[in-house]
Design a protein around this motif. Structure first.
Motif, PDB file in Angstrom:
ATOM      1  N   LEU A 133       0.834  -1.210   0.000  1.00 58.29           N
ATOM      2  CA  LEU A 133       0.000   0.000   0.000  1.00 58.29           C
ATOM      3  C   LEU A 133       0.868   1.260   0.000  1.00 58.29           C
ATOM      4  CD1 LEU A 133      -2.763  -1.054   2.564  1.00 58.29           C
ATOM      5  CD2 LEU A 133      -3.064  -0.756   0.114  1.00 58.29           C
ATOM      6  N   HIS A 134       1.894   1.260   0.874  1.00 56.00           N
ATOM      7  CA  HIS A 134       2.786   2.420   0.913  1.00 56.00           C
ATOM      8  C   HIS A 134       3.552   2.586  -0.398  1.00 56.00           C
ATOM      9  CE1 HIS A 134       2.053   3.633   5.009  1.00 56.00           C
ATOM     10  NE2 HIS A 134       2.318   2.421   5.481  1.00 56.00           N
ATOM     11  N   LYS A 135       3.898   1.457  -1.029  1.00 50.44           N
ATOM     12  CA  LYS A 135       4.581   1.545  -2.314  1.00 50.44           C
ATOM     13  C   LYS A 135       3.671   2.171  -3.371  1.00 50.44           C
ATOM     14  CE  LYS A 135       8.025  -2.142  -2.024  1.00 50.44           C
ATOM     15  NZ  LYS A 135       8.435  -3.469  -2.538  1.00 50.44           N
ATOM     16  N   LYS A 136       2.375   1.743  -3.358  1.00 50.02           N
ATOM     17  CA  LYS A 136       1.425   2.333  -4.304  1.00 50.02           C
ATOM     18  C   LYS A 136       1.278   3.833  -4.057  1.00 50.02           C
ATOM     19  CE  LYS A 136      -1.316  -1.831  -5.115  1.00 50.02           C
ATOM     20  NZ  LYS A 136      -2.647  -2.474  -4.899  1.00 50.02           N
ATOM     21  N   LYS A 137       1.152   4.202  -2.757  1.00 49.63           N
ATOM     22  CA  LYS A 137       1.064   5.629  -2.438  1.00 49.63           C
ATOM     23  C   LYS A 137       2.323   6.371  -2.889  1.00 49.63           C
ATOM     24  CE  LYS A 137      -2.015   5.205   1.569  1.00 49.63           C
ATOM     25  NZ  LYS A 137      -2.135   5.384   3.026  1.00 49.63           N
ATOM     26  N   LEU A 138       3.476   5.719  -2.658  1.00 46.49           N
ATOM     27  CA  LEU A 138       4.733   6.343  -3.066  1.00 46.49           C
ATOM     28  C   LEU A 138       4.793   6.529  -4.582  1.00 46.49           C
ATOM     29  CD1 LEU A 138       7.557   7.327  -2.196  1.00 46.49           C
ATOM     30  CD2 LEU A 138       8.360   4.981  -2.463  1.00 46.49           C
ATOM     31  N   GLN A 139       4.297   5.517  -5.318  1.00 43.67           N
ATOM     32  CA  GLN A 139       4.288   5.635  -6.775  1.00 43.67           C
ATOM     33  C   GLN A 139       3.395   6.782  -7.230  1.00 43.67           C
ATOM     34  OE1 GLN A 139       3.193   1.819  -8.295  1.00 43.67           O
ATOM     35  NE2 GLN A 139       5.179   0.877  -7.880  1.00 43.67           N
ATOM     36  N   THR A 140       2.180   6.868  -6.618  1.00 43.38           N
ATOM     37  CA  THR A 140       1.284   7.974  -6.973  1.00 43.38           C
ATOM     38  C   THR A 140       1.908   9.331  -6.625  1.00 43.38           C
ATOM     39  OG1 THR A 140       0.174   7.676  -4.830  1.00 43.38           O
ATOM     40  CG2 THR A 140      -0.797   6.578  -6.728  1.00 43.38           C
ATOM     41  N   LEU A 141       2.528   9.385  -5.431  1.00 42.61           N
ATOM     42  CA  LEU A 141       3.179  10.643  -5.042  1.00 42.61           C
ATOM     43  C   LEU A 141       4.357  10.975  -5.955  1.00 42.61           C
ATOM     44  CD1 LEU A 141       3.128  10.201  -1.161  1.00 42.61           C
ATOM     45  CD2 LEU A 141       1.771  11.819  -2.487  1.00 42.61           C
ATOM     46  N   MET A 142       5.099   9.934  -6.382  1.00 46.06           N
ATOM     47  CA  MET A 142       6.211  10.183  -7.309  1.00 46.06           C
ATOM     48  C   MET A 142       5.699  10.703  -8.646  1.00 46.06           C
ATOM     49  SD  MET A 142       9.226   9.582  -6.005  1.00 46.06           S
ATOM     50  CE  MET A 142      10.296   9.138  -7.353  1.00 46.06           C
ATOM     51  N   LYS A 143       4.574  10.103  -9.126  1.00 45.87           N
ATOM     52  CA  LYS A 143       3.996  10.586 -10.377  1.00 45.87           C
ATOM     53  C   LYS A 143       3.533  12.035 -10.229  1.00 45.87           C
ATOM     54  CE  LYS A 143       2.461   6.101 -12.144  1.00 45.87           C
ATOM     55  NZ  LYS A 143       1.279   5.257 -12.475  1.00 45.87           N
ATOM     56  N   GLU A 144       2.866  12.306  -9.086  1.00 44.89           N
ATOM     57  CA  GLU A 144       2.434  13.684  -8.845  1.00 44.89           C
ATOM     58  C   GLU A 144       3.631  14.633  -8.760  1.00 44.89           C
ATOM     59  OE1 GLU A 144       0.051  13.682  -5.362  1.00 44.89           O
ATOM     60  OE2 GLU A 144      -1.650  12.672  -6.302  1.00 44.89           O
ATOM     61  N   ALA A 145       4.705  14.154  -8.107  1.00 49.21           N
ATOM     62  CA  ALA A 145       5.903  14.992  -8.005  1.00 49.21           C
ATOM     63  C   ALA A 145       6.512  15.244  -9.383  1.00 49.21           C
ATOM     64  CB  ALA A 145       6.931  14.320  -7.089  1.00 49.21           C
TER      65      ALA A 145
END
Length: 348
Positions: free
Chosen positions: A221-233
């Motif tokens: 779950l944290h990896k998915k959130k991190l991926q979304t945050l990385m895409k947003e970044a």
């Protein structure tokens, strides 16, 4: 069970057992006689009870007989298991030998068909050559002799190893290193303890696996959130870059506009100065200038008409010139054709 025990027990042990039973019966009879002297007058009942006591076995004897039968059954089971394992190993060896023999027969059949039936045929007579058959069987016998020698050497090495192992076992028995029944019981107890520890560790391992599964889910779950945050970044970084470029363009355009503004201010100041210094001309001058403009326009139109007339005359002259050139060309051609004709007339 008693009959089976009596049939399998030694006569000496049976005599000892009967002596112990007689002693027990005598002691019971003496106790019964003391009861009679004490005042118990029921002789028939005491006699029947003594006979029953003689005929019945004690619980300790029953337990010994049952224990002996259990040990005998265990020994029989162990012997039966060892015999069955030997029989099974013999059958497996026979099956392996049969499979090897069948493979060898198939191989020999294939080689015989390849080397003799197909390869040893005389092309002239169509018959099989006997020398090749003899050579084939001699090669087979040599290979069999080599295999026999190899197996004999292997058998001798195995015998030597077996002799060494027997000597080592005998030395261990003499040194007292061989395990006895007590050692086996101790090993069983240790094995049970280790099995309990293994069960506990397995339970701990299951719990740790469950915890690891939960942590893996949380990690995913944290990896998915991190991926979304990385895409947003990344999108925000791209937008920031575009905004920075736009800001640079705006700054450059603003500097250009500022320069143009300064230029326009300078022009405006000059124009304002000119306007402040401007004086309106008189009306007569304006009328004269208008009249001159009218005359100039009129002269321009007249000159345009003259030019058109000159162009038309030029066109007529060009056409006349073309016609003159064409007439001259025809006259020259006629003259060239007329010269040889006049010479021929003179000859005639």
């Amino acid at each position: 069970m008693l009959e089976w025990f009596c049939s399998r027990i030694d006569p000496k042990d049976l005599q000892k057992a009967t002596a112990t039973t007689v002693q027990l019966t005598n002691s019971s009879a003496s106790t019964s006689m003391q009861d009679v002297r004490g005042g118990n007058r029921k002789r028939s009942k005491s006699r029947s009870s003594s006979i029953e006591k003689v005929l019945k076995l004690l619980p300790e004897q029953k337990c010994d007989i049952a224990q002996a039968q259990i040990e005998e059954i265990r020994e029989a089971l162990v012997n039966l298991q060892s015999d069955s394992e030997k029989i099974l190993s013999n059958h497996k060896a026979v099956m392996e030998e049969a499979e090897m023999r069948s493979c060898e027969l198939k191989k020999s059949e294939y080689e015989f068909e390849r080397d003799i039936i197909k390869g040893a045929v005389n092309p002239r007579s169509g018959k099989i050559i006997s020398e090749k058959i003899v050579r084939h069987f001699e090669d087979k016998m040599k290979s069999r002799d080599g295999l026999i020698e190899k197996l004999r050497l292997k058998n001798s090495t195995l015998k030597v190893q077996l002799r060494k192992l027997r000597l080592q076992l005998k030395q261990k028995e003499e040194m007292g290193e061989v395990l006895h029944e007590v050692d086996f019981h101790q090993l069983k107890i240790e094995n049970s303890q280790y099995l309990e520890k293994i069960d506990e560790r397995n339970q701990e391992l299951l719990q740790l696996k469950m915890v690891a599964g939960n942590t893996m889910q949380i990690l995913s779950l944290h990896k998915k959130k991190l991926q979304t945050l990385m895409k947003e970044a990344e999108s925000l970084a791209a937008e920031i870059d575009s905004r920075n470029e736009l800001l640079k363009k705006i700054i450059s355009e603003s500097s250009i506009v500022q320069k143009e503004k300064e230029k326009a201010n300078i022009v405006n100041q000059r124009l304002t100065e000119q306007l402040s210094n401007y004086r309106v001309p008189e009306t007569l001058d304006y009328v004269n200038e208008k009249a001159r403009l009218y005359e100039l326009r009129k002269s321009v139109q007249s000159w345009k008409r003259k030019v058109e007339i000159a162009e038309m005359a030029l066109g007529g002259l060009k056409r006349n010139w073309q016609q003159l050139k064409a007439g001259l060309a025809t006259d020259v051609a006629v003259k060239q054709h007329s010269k040889p004709l006049s010479g021929s007339v003179q000859v005639l």
